[in-house]
Design an enzyme around this catalytic site. Structure first.
Site, PDB file in Angstrom:
ATOM      1  N   PHE A  57       0.817  -1.224   0.000  1.00  0.00           N
ATOM      2  CA  PHE A  57       0.000   0.000   0.000  1.00  0.00           C
ATOM      3  C   PHE A  57       0.847   1.268   0.000  1.00  0.00           C
ATOM      4  CE2 PHE A  57       0.001  -1.862   4.301  1.00  0.00           C
ATOM      5  CZ  PHE A  57       0.692  -0.885   5.010  1.00  0.00           C
ATOM      6  N   GLY A  60       1.303   3.608  -3.220  1.00  0.00           N
ATOM      7  CA  GLY A  60       0.306   4.592  -3.627  1.00  0.00           C
ATOM      8  C   GLY A  60      -0.196   5.477  -2.496  1.00  0.00           C
ATOM      9  N   HIS A  61       0.294   5.247  -1.268  1.00  0.00           N
ATOM     10  CA  HIS A  61      -0.227   5.986  -0.097  1.00  0.00           C
ATOM     11  C   HIS A  61       0.903   6.375   0.842  1.00  0.00           C
ATOM     12  CE1 HIS A  61      -2.843   6.736   3.476  1.00  0.00           C
ATOM     13  NE2 HIS A  61      -3.736   7.010   2.543  1.00  0.00           N
ATOM     14  N   PHE A  62       1.597   7.316   0.669  1.00  0.00           N
ATOM     15  CA  PHE A  62       1.808   8.182  -0.482  1.00  0.00           C
ATOM     16  C   PHE A  62       3.254   7.997  -0.890  1.00  0.00           C
ATOM     17  CE2 PHE A  62      -1.293  10.152   2.358  1.00  0.00           C
ATOM     18  CZ  PHE A  62      -2.389  10.236   1.539  1.00  0.00           C
ATOM     19  N   VAL A  67       2.487   6.593   4.366  1.00  0.00           N
ATOM     20  CA  VAL A  67       1.673   6.572   5.577  1.00  0.00           C
ATOM     21  C   VAL A  67       0.757   5.352   5.494  1.00  0.00           C
ATOM     22  CG1 VAL A  67      -0.114   7.788   6.892  1.00  0.00           C
ATOM     23  CG2 VAL A  67       1.689   9.093   5.762  1.00  0.00           C
TER      24      VAL A  67
END
Length: 157
Positions: A57, A60-62, A67
């Site tokens: 994750f 894409g986050h971020f 985070v």
């Protein structure tokens, strides 16, 4: 079935990912519990999630400031609670799955970033047949990162 709480404490490596995968159906990349430290049947559990930069994750986050998404912290608490349900019920839980029913009062207090160790704590608030209600809290060190109240149901697989 004996519903008297029984406390179990584990040394490092005693209740790790292979044993967790025997209890809940989650697998990578969505298995969000790495180790169980202790639990008291029908009462409480404490587990650990080691947050690494390799988590899918984070791409894409971020990308420029990774985070851990708050919903995944809540999911980690739910998985931890599912382990407690299965351990508490023993053979009675065989052939069953624990599903989320509701999430209430979710609050996010601190960012969770790569390198953090997330301590996951859940306490049983209420049990009624197949429905369990929990208060969950996630900590980084002694800092509260997230908290929520949630309900889950045990159903046939």
């Amino acid at each position: 079935m004996n519903k008297e709480p029984q406390k179990h404490t584990f040394k490092s490596g005693e209740y790790d990912i292979p044993r967790i995968m025997e209890k809940i159906p989650h697998r990578a990349p969505l298995l969000l519990v790495d180790r169980v430290h202790e639990f008291e049947t029908f009462n409480s559990i404490e587990a650990l999630k080691c947050v690494t930069y390799n988590e899918p994750f984070f791409t894409g986050h971020f990308p420029s400031r990774p985070v851990m998404p708050g919903v995944l912290i809540i999911e980690a608490l739910a998985q931890t609670s599912g382990i407690l349900v299965v351990e508490s019920l023993g053979k009675e839980s065989e052939g069953k799955l624990v599903y989320f029913m509701s999430i209430d009062n979710a609050k996010f207090r601190r960012l969770v970033v790569p390198g953090d160790q997330l301590t996951l704590k859940a306490d049983v608030i209420q049990m009624r047949k197949t429905v369990w209600k929990f208060e969950g809290k996630a900590f980084v060190g002694d800092q509260l990162a997230a908290e929520a109240t949630f309900t889950a149901m045990l159903v046939d697989a």
